[in-house]
Design a protein around this motif. Structure first.
Motif, mmCIF file in Angstrom:
data_model
loop_
_atom_site.group_PDB
_atom_site.id
_atom_site.type_symbol
_atom_site.label_atom_id
_atom_site.label_comp_id
_atom_site.label_asym_id
_atom_site.label_seq_id
_atom_site.Cartn_x
_atom_site.Cartn_y
_atom_site.Cartn_z
ATOM 1 N N ALA A 52 -5.795 -11.315 -7.883
ATOM 2 C CA ALA A 52 -5.816 -10.505 -6.637
ATOM 3 C C ALA A 52 -4.669 -10.882 -5.744
ATOM 4 N N ARG B 103 -1.644 -9.111 -6.820
ATOM 5 C CA ARG B 103 -1.668 -7.691 -6.468
ATOM 6 C C ARG B 103 -1.425 -7.484 -4.968
ATOM 7 N N ASN B 104 -2.047 -8.331 -4.159
ATOM 8 C CA ASN B 104 -1.853 -8.215 -2.713
ATOM 9 C C ASN B 104 -0.412 -8.495 -2.343
ATOM 10 N N GLU C 116 1.611 -5.472 -3.138
ATOM 11 C CA GLU C 116 1.375 -4.398 -2.165
ATOM 12 C C GLU C 116 2.076 -4.706 -0.844
#
Length: 271
Positions: A241, A244-245, A248
């Motif tokens: 995660a 992914r963060n 982003e």
């Protein structure tokens, strides 16, 4: 003239012995004759004798003659033994062993040959003066003067010199062979040591080469495992995660930067 098959020296020795034997035989015969003469002189003094008297005289004569002949035969035997002793004693000084054949003493042919020899040597027509036939005794071997002894000693000395020369040659050859053997042993030892060192070096080199290949394989294997681990780690990290963060957030920041650049471009003067 009859011969006995001996050399001149030995034949003369036989003649001397036969002269001695003839002399002793003559004495014996004279003794027997004297026995009969004594009987004649002492007993035959009458013209007639009875049978018992004749028998008594003959018995007495027989006893005397028997005693004289027996004594002479015994003496002859002892004399022959002394003669043999002289011969054997001289032979023993040369380390010889003489042998006698008693059966030959009754060989009729040989006895006749000896009789013929005696007859030819001692007949009146062939008899030599006594001074010519008397020979000196054989010189003992230990008093020198023996030609045979001198020749034997010379022969032994010559043989001894040959043996000494041969011994020196053998000793020289033995020393040379010993030196060669020692050198061959040293060369063989060095060769053995060299081969051992070469084998050890070859074994060490082979071991190092094999160890290097093994190390290279291990290194490549470790590198491959490390690469796989990095890829696996990166893959796992991308699936988290936070990753992914972060992506982003990074994408948003890029958009913001692009937007700010558009805005700034509106306020900048044109060339």
């Amino acid at each position: 003239m009859a011969e006995l098959g001996l050399n001149e020296h030995h034949q003369n020795e036989v003649i001397n012995y036969m002269r001695f034997a003839r002399f002793k035989r003559g004495l014996c015969l004279k003794t027997v004759d004297s026995c009969f003469q004594d009987l004649k002189d002492s007993r035959l003094v009458e013209e007639t004798f009875t049978v018992d008297e004749v028998i008594d005289m003959l018995d007495g004569l027989r006893t005397v003659v028997h005693s004289e002949v027996e004594s002479e035969l015994i003496n002859t035997t002892y004399t022959n033994v002394l003669l043999l002793r002289q011969l054997f004693s001289q032979a023993e000084k040369w380390y010889l062993k003489l042998q006698t054949d008693v059966s030959e003493l009754e060989n009729r042919e040989l006895l006749e040959q000896v009789a013929e020899f005696e007859k030819s040597e001692f007949t009146a027509s062939n008899k030599k003066p006594s001074t010519d036939l008397i020979k000196p005794k054989l010189a003992p071997l230990n008093e020198g003067g023996s030609e045979l002894l001198n020749k034997t000693v010379a022969c032994l000395q010559e043989e001894n010199e040959k043996l000494r020369t041969r011994l020196k040659t053998v000793e020289t050859q033995a020393n040379a062979n010993q030196d060669i053997t020692e050198l061959e042993n040293k060369v063989a030892a060095l060769k053995c040591q060299f081969e051992k060192t070469l084998n050890d070096s070859t074994a060490n080199q082979k071991f190092l080469e094999e160890d290097l290949v093994t190390t290279k394989h291990d290194l490549l294997k470790v590198q491959d495992q490390l690469s796989l681990a990095e890829k696996e780690l990166e893959k796992k990290f991308q699936q988290t995660a936070a990753y992914r963060n972060m992506r982003e957030l990074l994408s948003k920041k890029n958009e913001q930067i692009k937007d700010l650049r558009r805005k700034i471009s509106k306020y900048e003067p044109e060339d």
